[in-house]
Design a protein around this motif. Structure first.
Motif, PDB file in Angstrom:
ATOM      1  N   ARG A 205       0.827  -1.206   0.000  1.00  0.00           N
ATOM      2  CA  ARG A 205       0.000   0.000   0.000  1.00  0.00           C
ATOM      3  C   ARG A 205       0.867   1.265   0.000  1.00  0.00           C
ATOM      4  NH1 ARG A 205      -2.967  -2.911   3.870  1.00  0.00           N
ATOM      5  NH2 ARG A 205      -1.974  -1.719   5.556  1.00  0.00           N
ATOM      6  N   GLU A 206       1.856   1.328   0.902  1.00  0.00           N
ATOM      7  CA  GLU A 206       2.682   2.527   1.024  1.00  0.00           C
ATOM      8  C   GLU A 206       3.612   2.698  -0.174  1.00  0.00           C
ATOM      9  OE1 GLU A 206       2.504   4.952   3.336  1.00  0.00           O
ATOM     10  OE2 GLU A 206       0.700   3.863   3.960  1.00  0.00           O
ATOM     11  N   PHE A 207       4.083   1.585  -0.727  1.00  0.00           N
ATOM     12  CA  PHE A 207       4.984   1.651  -1.871  1.00  0.00           C
ATOM     13  C   PHE A 207       4.267   2.264  -3.068  1.00  0.00           C
ATOM     14  CE2 PHE A 207       7.305   0.223  -5.574  1.00  0.00           C
ATOM     15  CZ  PHE A 207       8.631   0.308  -5.169  1.00  0.00           C
ATOM     16  N   LYS A 208       3.049   1.809  -3.331  1.00  0.00           N
ATOM     17  CA  LYS A 208       2.309   2.348  -4.475  1.00  0.00           C
ATOM     18  C   LYS A 208       1.908   3.791  -4.230  1.00  0.00           C
ATOM     19  CE  LYS A 208      -1.253   1.360  -7.842  1.00  0.00           C
ATOM     20  NZ  LYS A 208      -2.286   0.407  -8.331  1.00  0.00           N
ATOM     21  N   LYS A 209       1.552   4.126  -3.005  1.00  0.00           N
ATOM     22  CA  LYS A 209       1.176   5.499  -2.683  1.00  0.00           C
ATOM     23  C   LYS A 209       2.345   6.446  -2.950  1.00  0.00           C
ATOM     24  CE  LYS A 209      -0.974   6.018   1.200  1.00  0.00           C
ATOM     25  NZ  LYS A 209      -1.209   6.166   2.671  1.00  0.00           N
ATOM     26  N   HIS A 210       3.561   5.984  -2.615  1.00  0.00           N
ATOM     27  CA  HIS A 210       4.734   6.848  -2.757  1.00  0.00           C
ATOM     28  C   HIS A 210       5.272   6.862  -4.187  1.00  0.00           C
ATOM     29  CE1 HIS A 210       8.346   9.003  -1.539  1.00  0.00           C
ATOM     30  NE2 HIS A 210       9.058   8.129  -2.230  1.00  0.00           N
ATOM     31  N   SER A 211       5.339   5.697  -4.853  1.00  0.00           N
ATOM     32  CA  SER A 211       5.982   5.605  -6.169  1.00  0.00           C
ATOM     33  C   SER A 211       5.002   5.687  -7.329  1.00  0.00           C
ATOM     34  CB  SER A 211       6.769   4.291  -6.280  1.00  0.00           C
ATOM     35  OG  SER A 211       5.878   3.182  -6.325  1.00  0.00           O
ATOM     36  N   GLY A 212       3.710   5.427  -7.052  1.00  0.00           N
ATOM     37  CA  GLY A 212       2.728   5.418  -8.127  1.00  0.00           C
ATOM     38  C   GLY A 212       2.714   4.114  -8.900  1.00  0.00           C
ATOM     39  N   LYS A 213       3.518   3.143  -8.475  1.00  0.00           N
ATOM     40  CA  LYS A 213       3.601   1.850  -9.162  1.00  0.00           C
ATOM     41  C   LYS A 213       3.555   0.732  -8.136  1.00  0.00           C
ATOM     42  CE  LYS A 213       6.637   3.666 -12.834  1.00  0.00           C
ATOM     43  NZ  LYS A 213       6.838   5.003 -12.282  1.00  0.00           N
ATOM     44  N   THR A 214       3.168  -0.439  -8.601  1.00  0.00           N
ATOM     45  CA  THR A 214       3.264  -1.606  -7.741  1.00  0.00           C
ATOM     46  C   THR A 214       4.738  -1.972  -7.606  1.00  0.00           C
ATOM     47  OG1 THR A 214       3.136  -3.185  -9.573  1.00  0.00           O
ATOM     48  CG2 THR A 214       1.040  -2.456  -8.579  1.00  0.00           C
ATOM     49  N   PHE A 215       5.046  -2.752  -6.593  1.00  0.00           N
ATOM     50  CA  PHE A 215       6.427  -3.188  -6.405  1.00  0.00           C
ATOM     51  C   PHE A 215       6.926  -3.928  -7.645  1.00  0.00           C
ATOM     52  CE2 PHE A 215       9.056  -6.906  -5.290  1.00  0.00           C
ATOM     53  CZ  PHE A 215      10.227  -6.250  -4.936  1.00  0.00           C
ATOM     54  N   LYS A 216       6.110  -4.845  -8.164  1.00  0.00           N
ATOM     55  CA  LYS A 216       6.514  -5.640  -9.320  1.00  0.00           C
ATOM     56  C   LYS A 216       6.696  -4.756 -10.550  1.00  0.00           C
ATOM     57  CE  LYS A 216       5.227  -9.822 -11.869  1.00  0.00           C
ATOM     58  NZ  LYS A 216       4.194 -10.892 -11.998  1.00  0.00           N
ATOM     59  N   GLY A 217       5.771  -3.811 -10.752  1.00  0.00           N
ATOM     60  CA  GLY A 217       5.871  -2.925 -11.902  1.00  0.00           C
ATOM     61  C   GLY A 217       7.093  -2.018 -11.820  1.00  0.00           C
ATOM     62  N   TYR A 218       7.407  -1.569 -10.621  1.00  0.00           N
ATOM     63  CA  TYR A 218       8.563  -0.701 -10.425  1.00  0.00           C
ATOM     64  C   TYR A 218       9.867  -1.426 -10.768  1.00  0.00           C
ATOM     65  CZ  TYR A 218      11.558   2.737  -8.055  1.00  0.00           C
ATOM     66  OH  TYR A 218      12.513   3.682  -7.762  1.00  0.00           O
ATOM     67  N   VAL A 219      10.006  -2.648 -10.288  1.00  0.00           N
ATOM     68  CA  VAL A 219      11.221  -3.433 -10.547  1.00  0.00           C
ATOM     69  C   VAL A 219      11.318  -3.779 -12.035  1.00  0.00           C
ATOM     70  CG1 VAL A 219      12.420  -5.590 -10.071  1.00  0.00           C
ATOM     71  CG2 VAL A 219      11.305  -4.367  -8.208  1.00  0.00           C
ATOM     72  N   THR A 220      10.189  -4.140 -12.639  1.00  0.00           N
ATOM     73  CA  THR A 220      10.186  -4.465 -14.061  1.00  0.00           C
ATOM     74  C   THR A 220      10.633  -3.269 -14.895  1.00  0.00           C
ATOM     75  OG1 THR A 220       8.432  -6.109 -13.814  1.00  0.00           O
ATOM     76  CG2 THR A 220       8.752  -5.189 -16.008  1.00  0.00           C
ATOM     77  N   GLU A 221      10.141  -2.080 -14.561  1.00  0.00           N
ATOM     78  CA  GLU A 221      10.534  -0.883 -15.311  1.00  0.00           C
ATOM     79  C   GLU A 221      12.030  -0.629 -15.195  1.00  0.00           C
ATOM     80  OE1 GLU A 221       9.842   3.881 -14.942  1.00  0.00           O
ATOM     81  OE2 GLU A 221       8.037   2.644 -15.053  1.00  0.00           O
ATOM     82  N   LEU A 222      12.606  -0.778 -14.006  1.00  0.00           N
ATOM     83  CA  LEU A 222      14.048  -0.611 -13.843  1.00  0.00           C
ATOM     84  C   LEU A 222      14.823  -1.596 -14.720  1.00  0.00           C
ATOM     85  CD1 LEU A 222      14.669  -0.115 -10.002  1.00  0.00           C
ATOM     86  CD2 LEU A 222      15.100   1.523 -11.819  1.00  0.00           C
ATOM     87  N   ARG A 223      14.379  -2.836 -14.716  1.00  0.00           N
ATOM     88  CA  ARG A 223      15.108  -3.865 -15.466  1.00  0.00           C
ATOM     89  C   ARG A 223      14.991  -3.672 -16.975  1.00  0.00           C
ATOM     90  NH1 ARG A 223      13.238  -8.996 -11.606  1.00  0.00           N
ATOM     91  NH2 ARG A 223      14.958  -8.754 -10.072  1.00  0.00           N
ATOM     92  N   ILE A 224      13.805  -3.330 -17.449  1.00  0.00           N
ATOM     93  CA  ILE A 224      13.638  -3.170 -18.893  1.00  0.00           C
ATOM     94  C   ILE A 224      14.316  -1.898 -19.386  1.00  0.00           C
ATOM     95  CG2 ILE A 224      11.969  -2.939 -20.768  1.00  0.00           C
ATOM     96  CD1 ILE A 224      12.170  -5.737 -19.470  1.00  0.00           C
ATOM     97  N   ARG A 225      14.272  -0.828 -18.602  1.00  0.00           N
ATOM     98  CA  ARG A 225      15.011   0.375 -18.987  1.00  0.00           C
ATOM     99  C   ARG A 225      16.500   0.065 -19.123  1.00  0.00           C
ATOM    100  NH1 ARG A 225      11.425   2.812 -20.976  1.00  0.00           N
ATOM    101  NH2 ARG A 225      10.345   4.642 -20.111  1.00  0.00           N
ATOM    102  N   ALA A 226      17.033  -0.680 -18.154  1.00  0.00           N
ATOM    103  CA  ALA A 226      18.453  -1.051 -18.212  1.00  0.00           C
ATOM    104  C   ALA A 226      18.731  -1.918 -19.439  1.00  0.00           C
ATOM    105  CB  ALA A 226      18.856  -1.784 -16.940  1.00  0.00           C
ATOM    106  N   ALA A 227      17.796  -2.827 -19.752  1.00  0.00           N
ATOM    107  CA  ALA A 227      17.960  -3.689 -20.930  1.00  0.00           C
ATOM    108  C   ALA A 227      17.938  -2.852 -22.212  1.00  0.00           C
ATOM    109  CB  ALA A 227      16.859  -4.743 -20.958  1.00  0.00           C
ATOM    110  N   GLN A 228      17.019  -1.888 -22.307  1.00  0.00           N
ATOM    111  CA  GLN A 228      16.969  -1.017 -23.479  1.00  0.00           C
ATOM    112  C   GLN A 228      18.290  -0.273 -23.666  1.00  0.00           C
ATOM    113  OE1 GLN A 228      13.203   0.933 -22.115  1.00  0.00           O
ATOM    114  NE2 GLN A 228      12.669   0.866 -24.289  1.00  0.00           N
ATOM    115  N   GLU A 229      18.801   0.284 -22.582  1.00  0.00           N
ATOM    116  CA  GLU A 229      20.032   1.054 -22.677  1.00  0.00           C
ATOM    117  C   GLU A 229      21.216   0.180 -23.063  1.00  0.00           C
ATOM    118  OE1 GLU A 229      20.253   3.072 -18.938  1.00  0.00           O
ATOM    119  OE2 GLU A 229      18.433   4.232 -19.309  1.00  0.00           O
TER     120      GLU A 229
END
Length: 537
Positions: A205-229
């Motif tokens: 609950r607090e993670f999504k409130k603060h980041s705007g993303k679910t924990f899983k979505g947040y980690v996935t975005e970090l990993r795919i951005r790194a993969a793109q780069e």
């Protein structure tokens, strides 16, 4: 604007800040600017560009839409980000402001210093104040501006209070930092909740409130951005990239990549990309490769040089980093952002829009940066052709210098100013990469001491410029008429006339806009100008 003999506005509204406005004026920072210790308080609003503000042992990210509040008696130093400038509105006021709230009287509300994020309303109030900068006002107008400033300071205090009360719980920040440092490893919500000392449900609950993303979505975005780069910047295979970004095999990475990006990695690499280029040099490099950014920061000289190409392929051009970079480039939905290596905060903000290719421009030779960008946009052949053509011109120029000058000797490039002069080393453009690397001149001895030639530039005074004397001296003059005249007058002093370069007629004046960049087009023009000046043709 100077307001010296105006009484303090004694408004008695709750939450209203009382003080005496002294000055409102604009400043531009291209490298360093230091405001000396003052008896006045100050608020500096960044209206364009970005950099760092230093107050005592603290430093703050200073970017468009933020304000730096400083108590009296503090020394504040601003440094613009490399190859950027900062445009600021500086507001100075005296008498320790107080805030009346619920019957209590509070003193200066921002501690010794503070960084404030302005909202749309306070930005508009800043624009209203800016209209009065440097102007003497009639008494009726002066009261109006004082009232506007009083309201502005009160709103800043409210914002500061909201920011202090909306700070995330410490464990959230620690969790985000842990994820950033360990996203390449297996991570689970349960694991992070345990590290944070909260239940898994509360963590979610607090993670999504603060980041705007679910924990899983947040980690996935970090990993795919790194993969793109990594796909764009290294061309590594999928299996290797998968292991580096936190996945066990290339097939799983490919599936997650397609879900997130909308295309498989191989198709993504071949697909034309909308590019946002946030530096003069990289925008110019892309144009030299035949690639027009969708959004680009470009110098006036480069804009005119590529005017034909730019007219055929319209884009959004800025003459400096956009006022609010996130809001300015996000609507264009770029597929790639190219920038210099910057702060972690800025990089994180940009990666929320698109993959980011950032290069440490002071560490890589300019032609390596050019080749790297060419590889990213699949223009390696065009880059080779461009550099081979330039190399042929350099060899021809070197042969001519051999005939007409012989032994090269020393050379130096200095931007002159009444307040501060800048002596450039070999990692900051200004034609030094051409003089020192290609044409084989050497820096003066004083620049070679303690590795000073490799640090970019050295600040010095106009009086101390003769200490950097060289056989050949290239000077950039101030743009503004009065300062330019003052500098030229100073150069008639005996200490300047004694320099060997002056006596041998080896002083050359260069155009700042042409000698600013280290892209292929600018470099070729710099070579032509250097040869014209040194051979007097």
């Amino acid at each position: 604007m100077s307001l010296k003999n105006v009484p303090v506005l004694n408004t008695a509204l709750p939450g209203r800040v009382h003080c005496r406005l002294r000055r409102v004026y604009k400043q531009m920072v291209e490298s360093f600017v230091i405001a000396e210790n003052s008896d006045d308080y100050s608020i500096t609003v960044i209206v364009a560009g970005h950099g760092i503000a230093y107050i005592g042992d603290k430093s703050y990210e200073a970017e468009c839409g933020t304000a730096i509040a400083v108590a009296k008696g503090s020394l504040i130093t601003f440094r613009a980000a490399p190859y950027h400038s900062m445009h600021m509105l500086r507001i100075e006021f005296s008498e320790e402001p107080v805030v009346q709230a619920a019957g209590a009287v509070k003193k200066w509300p921002f501690e010794e210093s503070a960084r404030l994020n302005l909202n749309r309303h306070t930005l508009q109030m800043t624009a209203n104040l800016e209209r009065h900068a440097h102007f003497e006002l009639e008494q009726e107008q002066t009261f109006e501006v004082q009232a506007l400033f009083s309201e502005f300071l009160s709103k800043l205090h409210e914002l500061h209070g909201k920011e202090k009360h909306s700070v995330a719980q410490p464990w959230i920040e620690q969790a985000l930092l842990y994820i950033k440092n360990h996203y390449r490893e297996p991570l689970t919500r349960k694991q992070l909740a345990a590290i944070s000392g909260v239940s898994a449900e509360h963590f979610s609950r607090e993670f999504k409130k603060h980041s705007g993303k679910t924990f899983k979505g947040y980690v996935t975005e970090l990993r795919i951005r790194a993969a793109q780069e990594q796909l764009l910047g290294t061309k590594s295979d999928l299996v290797e990239i998968a292991m580096q970004v936190g996945y066990q095999d290339g097939f799983y990475l490919s599936r997650k990549f397609k879900q997130f990006v909308g295309a498989a990695p191989t198709i993504y690499l071949k697909k034309p990309k909308k590019i946002a280029s946030l530096t003069y040099n990289y925008s110019a490099s892309l144009l030299a490769l035949g690639v027009t950014p969708s959004v680009g920061v470009v110098s006036s000289w480069i804009f005119n040089h590529f005017r034909g190409v730019i007219k055929e392929q319209p884009a959004k051009w800025h003459d400096n980093v956009p006022n609010c970079v996130f809001e300015s480039i996000r609507p264009f939905k770029p597929d790639l952002i190219i920038d210099y290596t910057s702060t972690e905060e800025r990089s994180t903000e940009l990666r929320a829009i698109a993959p980011l290719i950032s290069l440490p421009f002071e560490e890589l030779p300019w032609d390596e940066q050019f080749r790297y960008i060419a590889d990213v946009v699949d223009k390696g052949t065009e880059a080779n052709d461009c550099l081979n053509r330039l190399q042929a011109l350099i060899e021809e120029a070197s042969e001519r210098l051999d005939r007409e000058i012989g032994k090269r000797g020393t050379a130096v490039v200095i931007d002159l100013g009444i307040e501060t002069c800048y002596v450039y080393g070999d990692k900051w453009g200004r034609g030094t990469h051409m003089l020192y690397d290609s044409l084989q001149f050497t820096p003066p001895e004083c620049l070679l001491k303690d590795g000073q030639c490799t640090i970019g530039y050295i600040e010095t005074s106009l009086e101390a410029v003769p200490a950097f004397a060289a056989d050949h001296m290239f000077f950039g003059l101030p743009e503004h008429g009065q300062e330019r005249s003052d500098v030229l007058a100073f150069m008639n002093k005996e200490s300047w006339r004694r320099m060997a370069a002056v006596q041998n007629n080896h002083v050359y004046f260069i155009k700042n806009d042409i000698f600013y960049g280290f892209d292929p087009a600018s470099t070729e023009k710099q070579l032509m100008d250097i040869m014209r000046l040194m051979t007097r043709r």
